[in-house]
Design a protein around this motif. Structure first.
Motif, PDB file in Angstrom:
ATOM      1  N   ALA A 260      78.054  97.719 103.995  1.00 11.25           N
ATOM      2  CA  ALA A 260      78.241  98.564 106.228  1.00 11.25           C
ATOM      3  C   ALA A 260      77.222 100.204 106.091  1.00 11.25           C
ATOM      4  CB  ALA A 260      79.620  98.311 106.399  1.00 11.25           C
ATOM      5  N   SER A 261      77.257 100.119 107.281  1.00 14.19           N
ATOM      6  CA  SER A 261      77.002 101.217 107.655  1.00 14.19           C
ATOM      7  C   SER A 261      77.704 102.532 106.912  1.00 14.19           C
ATOM      8  CB  SER A 261      75.901 101.875 108.609  1.00 14.19           C
ATOM      9  OG  SER A 261      76.736 101.113 109.706  1.00 14.19           O
ATOM     10  N   ILE A 262      77.802 102.348 106.120  1.00 12.19           N
ATOM     11  CA  ILE A 262      79.251 102.848 105.664  1.00 12.19           C
ATOM     12  C   ILE A 262      79.155 105.235 105.857  1.00 12.19           C
ATOM     13  CG2 ILE A 262      80.662 101.886 104.718  1.00 12.19           C
ATOM     14  CD1 ILE A 262      79.190 103.192 102.223  1.00 12.19           C
ATOM     15  N   ALA A 263      80.032 106.059 105.661  1.00 13.37           N
ATOM     16  CA  ALA A 263      80.431 106.990 106.201  1.00 13.37           C
ATOM     17  C   ALA A 263      81.865 108.245 105.835  1.00 13.37           C
ATOM     18  CB  ALA A 263      80.101 107.591 107.860  1.00 13.37           C
ATOM     19  N   GLY A 264      81.153 108.526 104.520  1.00 16.29           N
ATOM     20  CA  GLY A 264      82.518 109.290 104.452  1.00 16.29           C
ATOM     21  C   GLY A 264      83.563 108.639 102.871  1.00 16.29           C
ATOM     22  N   TYR A 265      83.240 107.951 102.548  1.00 17.62           N
ATOM     23  CA  TYR A 265      83.486 107.057 101.426  1.00 17.62           C
ATOM     24  C   TYR A 265      83.107 108.429  99.790  1.00 17.62           C
ATOM     25  CZ  TYR A 265      83.310 102.538 103.040  1.00 17.62           C
ATOM     26  OH  TYR A 265      83.747 101.255 104.071  1.00 17.62           O
ATOM     27  N   ALA A 266      84.486 107.798  99.262  1.00 19.78           N
ATOM     28  CA  ALA A 266      84.344 108.880  97.994  1.00 19.78           C
ATOM     29  C   ALA A 266      84.002 107.174  96.551  1.00 19.78           C
ATOM     30  CB  ALA A 266      85.549 108.642  97.560  1.00 19.78           C
ATOM     31  N   GLU A 267      83.464 107.277  95.962  1.00 21.73           N
ATOM     32  CA  GLU A 267      82.776 106.506  95.124  1.00 21.73           C
ATOM     33  C   GLU A 267      83.093 105.423  94.762  1.00 21.73           C
ATOM     34  OE1 GLU A 267      79.916 106.138  90.899  1.00 21.73           O
ATOM     35  OE2 GLU A 267      80.904 108.303  91.479  1.00 21.73           O
ATOM     36  N   ARG A 268      84.909 105.890  94.364  1.00 23.71           N
ATOM     37  CA  ARG A 268      86.101 104.925  93.979  1.00 23.71           C
ATOM     38  C   ARG A 268      86.453 103.912  95.379  1.00 23.71           C
ATOM     39  NH1 ARG A 268      88.516 109.337  96.163  1.00 23.71           N
ATOM     40  NH2 ARG A 268      90.245 108.780  98.005  1.00 23.71           N
ATOM     41  N   ASP A 269      85.757 104.072  96.687  1.00 21.43           N
ATOM     42  CA  ASP A 269      85.316 103.249  98.222  1.00 21.43           C
ATOM     43  C   ASP A 269      84.418 101.216  97.376  1.00 21.43           C
ATOM     44  OD1 ASP A 269      87.684 104.362  98.169  1.00 21.43           O
ATOM     45  OD2 ASP A 269      86.299 105.780  99.519  1.00 21.43           O
ATOM     46  N   PHE A 270      84.144 102.156  96.138  1.00 22.37           N
ATOM     47  CA  PHE A 270      82.412 101.156  96.453  1.00 22.37           C
ATOM     48  C   PHE A 270      82.905  99.706  96.199  1.00 22.37           C
ATOM     49  CE2 PHE A 270      79.229 104.545  95.434  1.00 22.37           C
ATOM     50  CZ  PHE A 270      79.264 104.949  97.746  1.00 22.37           C
ATOM     51  N   VAL A 271      84.036  99.144  97.040  1.00 19.16           N
ATOM     52  CA  VAL A 271      84.178  97.803  96.822  1.00 19.16           C
ATOM     53  C   VAL A 271      83.244  96.653  98.136  1.00 19.16           C
ATOM     54  CG1 VAL A 271      85.758  96.283  96.629  1.00 19.16           C
ATOM     55  CG2 VAL A 271      86.225  97.962  95.765  1.00 19.16           C
ATOM     56  N   GLY A 272      83.219  95.964  97.711  1.00 25.38           N
ATOM     57  CA  GLY A 272      82.161  94.671  98.802  1.00 25.38           C
ATOM     58  C   GLY A 272      83.316  94.113  99.758  1.00 25.38           C
TER      59      GLY A 272
END
Length: 341
Positions: free
Chosen positions: A154-166
């Motif tokens: 998605a057009s994500i914002a505010g993510y930490a690298e650990r949040d990189f899940v589809g």
């Protein structure tokens, strides 16, 4: 208007909503005009609170939206709680939303916990956007009405690298763990995706990038044409600022590449990024220059599914029609077989 054929926990939660489709909250884009166009098409239009620099200006925008859609049609206000990036009186914005009795609020980035008593008392339905199942469970514990799960595409914002899940994994896990209705935010642009979400058990979808390329979206036409062109596909985005704990998916242009170059040098001083990541720069691009190379701007991988610039009414009708066709075809796969003799 003709009744929509899809009924879910989302359409039940918000009487008057005809399609289980929410317009994503988009800074400098979520105005009364776009929100009203989505509402008239049958979806849930969203006004972005922080597009308005003061709470009283949000009040005026809410009233403008209501004048465009009528008293009986629900719409929502998005409030992205990002005090490090946007120092604002968030409590005052919530007060306005409650006083104006908006049907729903979409809260992203920060926790809705401290605002829940006020929102409950005002009858405002609470949608909370999260990037992890752990955060979804916390949102459920504080009593939100709807959980929006956002996948990495998605057009994500505010993510930490650990949040990189589809989305495919996140949605399946969220639906297995939660009792609260779930909507999915993850580059949805088509009825095929809406059908998949509903078949899995979701209550609807959130579309941001897809609504950028609509006739009523208040951005320069050149940007819409560019987004719908073959030159832009699912490989045309990049995640920037994740090394600073603020991962944001944006269009892969020269500005994004300059930010990535700073990150590659392990630059940790956010001041060095400010000129490149400036919201004012993006606002100027949306409203004046129309140059897709001119600023950092959020876009999901769903850009690869955008091929035209329809009206919101045409888009919602198409997505719903395609979803209904796909659901009928899928239901046929579960047809009972004759018992063997």
């Amino acid at each position: 208007a003709a009744a929509m054929p899809l009924r879910t926990a989302l359409t039940e939660l918000l009487p008057g909503l005809r399609a289980p489709i929410i317009c994503g909250g988009m800074q400098h884009v979520g105005t009364a005009e776009l929100a009203a166009a989505v509402c008239r098409a049958g979806g849930l239009g969203v006004v972005t609170a922080l597009t308005q620099p003061k709470p009283e200006l949000l009040r005026a925008e809410i009233r403008r939206t209501r004048a465009l859609v009528g008293e009986s049609v629900p719409f929502a206000v998005n409030l992205a709680i990002l005090p490090m990036l946007i120092p604002a009186d968030y409590s005052a914005y919530v007060d306005v939303i409650c006083e104006e009795r908006v049907a729903a609020i979409e809260i992203s980035a920060g926790s809705p916990r401290k605002f829940m008593p006020r929102l409950r008392a005002a009858g405002v339905k609470v949608i909370h956007k999260v990037a992890t199942v752990a955060h979804a469970l916390k949102a459920e514990a504080v009593g939100v009405d709807l959980i929006e799960i956002a996948g990495f595409e998605a057009s994500i914002a505010g993510y930490a690298e650990r949040d990189f899940v589809g989305t495919w994994v996140l949605l399946a896990k969220a639906l297995a763990k939660l009792r609260t209705p779930v909507v999915v935010s993850g580059s949805t642009c088509t009825g095929r995706q809406l059908a998949a979400a509903l078949a899995m058990g979701a209550a609807g979808v959130v579309m941001g990038t897809r609504f950028l390329a609509t006739q009523e979206c208040p951005i320069m036409p050149a940007l819409k044409t560019h987004l719908a062109s073959p030159a832009v596909d699912e490989y045309s985005t990049a995640v920037v600022l994740h090394s600073l704990g603020n991962g944001t998916r944006v269009y892969r242009n020269g500005v994004a590449k300059s930010i990535l170059a700073l990150e590659a040098r392990e630059e940790r001083d956010f001041d060095k990024y400010k000129a490149l990541a400036s919201g004012e720069r993006t606002k100027t691009m949306w409203a004046a220059t129309g140059d897709p190379q001119g600023a950092m701007w959020s876009v999901g991988q769903g850009a690869g599914l955008v091929e035209d610039v329809p009206t919101c009414e045409e888009l919602v009708a198409r997505v719903v029609r395609e979803a209904e066709e796909c659901l009928r075809a899928a239901a046929a796969c579960a047809a009972p077989t004759r018992a063997r003799l």
